[in-house]
Design an enzyme around this catalytic site. Structure first.
Site, PDB file in Angstrom:
ATOM      1  N   MET A  18      60.987  27.409  67.792  1.00 32.57           N
ATOM      2  CA  MET A  18      60.596  29.078  67.314  1.00 32.57           C
ATOM      3  C   MET A  18      59.211  29.030  67.938  1.00 32.57           C
ATOM      4  O   MET A  18      58.961  30.267  68.271  1.00 32.57           O
ATOM      5  CB  MET A  18      60.888  29.565  65.806  1.00 32.57           C
ATOM      6  N   VAL A  61      48.566  19.761  60.910  1.00 35.10           N
ATOM      7  CA  VAL A  61      48.339  21.130  60.154  1.00 35.10           C
ATOM      8  C   VAL A  61      47.800  20.634  58.653  1.00 35.10           C
ATOM      9  O   VAL A  61      47.390  21.598  58.035  1.00 35.10           O
ATOM     10  CB  VAL A  61      49.551  21.933  60.160  1.00 35.10           C
ATOM     11  N   ASN A  87      53.439  28.614  62.117  1.00 30.13           N
ATOM     12  CA  ASN A  87      54.780  28.429  62.271  1.00 30.13           C
ATOM     13  C   ASN A  87      55.406  26.909  61.865  1.00 30.13           C
ATOM     14  O   ASN A  87      56.450  26.796  61.644  1.00 30.13           O
ATOM     15  CB  ASN A  87      55.160  28.864  63.734  1.00 30.13           C
ATOM     16  N   TYR A 150      61.693  22.150  49.936  1.00 26.91           N
ATOM     17  CA  TYR A 150      61.576  23.315  51.154  1.00 26.91           C
ATOM     18  C   TYR A 150      61.510  24.670  50.297  1.00 26.91           C
ATOM     19  O   TYR A 150      60.666  25.599  50.772  1.00 26.91           O
ATOM     20  CB  TYR A 150      62.670  23.374  51.847  1.00 26.91           C
ATOM     21  N   LYS A 154      58.301  27.691  50.716  1.00 23.92           N
ATOM     22  CA  LYS A 154      58.440  28.718  51.103  1.00 23.92           C
ATOM     23  C   LYS A 154      58.404  29.999  50.216  1.00 23.92           C
ATOM     24  O   LYS A 154      57.694  30.906  50.904  1.00 23.92           O
ATOM     25  CB  LYS A 154      59.928  28.813  51.910  1.00 23.92           C
ATOM     26  N   THR A 185      67.482  26.436  66.491  1.00 29.80           N
ATOM     27  CA  THR A 185      66.428  25.707  67.023  1.00 29.80           C
ATOM     28  C   THR A 185      67.040  24.161  66.542  1.00 29.80           C
ATOM     29  O   THR A 185      67.952  23.603  66.173  1.00 29.80           O
ATOM     30  CB  THR A 185      65.430  25.783  65.805  1.00 29.80           C
TER      31      THR A 185
END
Length: 244
Positions: A18, A61, A87, A150, A154, A185
């Site tokens: 993405m 990151v 992202n 996860y 999120k 992806t």
């Protein structure tokens, strides 16, 4: 007229999937783009493909100091940052019983802490231009339950986006979250998961997984001035999956 003329953007996880799709569309729409990723070879290749308005810089990151270096490199190359697309992310599909503390902390660092670090790092640059758009890529698992770690991260991205939107509005900086469903992806089209994804797609109201470009079109809208009155909001692109 191109929708991102004069905009300077940083896109994390931009080397493939993405992120690469976002970078390609941003360049097409007139932006200057810093592709930031830990994948050096793929990131460099993409920057070369996209031409003089794209550069690559390596970014972990999870490291605040590295973020500051990336913002400085972007300003040196293109000028103050107007757009940040957070992202970068990883997925993990383990039960809470199977997940180790180390695994849990890693996914939180990459998916959640990195978003905080990225937003904090770009604020001084965006303040120079008195305008900015931060687009945080969450997931439908920031709206409904899924895998441990996860899902947690999120949901946090969704909450951080709202908190930051309120805190930064007076600077002219907007913050929104994007919640993709199942996207085609490299993360999901591996051979060991391909059959399961195809079976799952039959339960999506649109009866297919999305192309990365379909998410990129939404990210473009949020990065552009077309969305000038949108901040602190969730934007869902899931083929109707969470509407059921």
């Amino acid at each position: 007229m191109s929708r991102l003329n004069g905009k300077v953007a940083i896109i994390t996880g931009g080397a493939r999937g993405m992120g690469a799709s976002h970078a390609r569309l941003f360049i097409k729409e007139g932006a200057k783009v810093m592709i930031a990723d830990i994948l050096e070879q793929e990131g460099q290749a993409l920057a070369e493909e996209l031409g003089e308005n794209a550069q690559f810089t390596k970014l972990d990151v999870t490291k605040g100091a590295n973020w500051e270096e990336v913002v400085a490199a972007t300003e040196k190359a293109f000028g103050p940052v107007n757009v940040l697309v957070n992202n970068a992310g990883i997925s993990m599909n383990k039960s809470i019983e199977e997940t180790t503390e180390e695994e849990y902390r890693r996914i939180i660092d990459i998916n959640q802490v990195s978003v905080f670090l990225g937003m904090k790092a770009v604020i001084p640059s965006m303040k120079k231009g008195q305008v900015g758009s931060i687009v945080n890529i969450s997931s439908i698992n920031g709206l409904v339950g899924g895998a441990i770690g996860y899902t947690d991260s999120k949901f946090a991205v969704r909450g951080m986006s709202k908190a930051a939107a309120l805190g930064l509005a007076h600077y002219g900086i907007r913050v929104n979250s994007v919640h993709p469903g199942v996207i085609e992806t490299p993360m999901i089209v591996q051979e060991d998961s391909k059959d399961a994804i195809e079976a799952f797609a039959k339960h999506i109201p649109n009866r297919r997984v999305a192309k990365p470009e379909e998410v990129s079109n939404l990210v473009l809208y949020l990065a552009s001035d077309d969305s000038s009155y949108s901040t602190g909001s969730e934007f869902v692109v899931d083929g109707g999956l969470t509407a059921q």
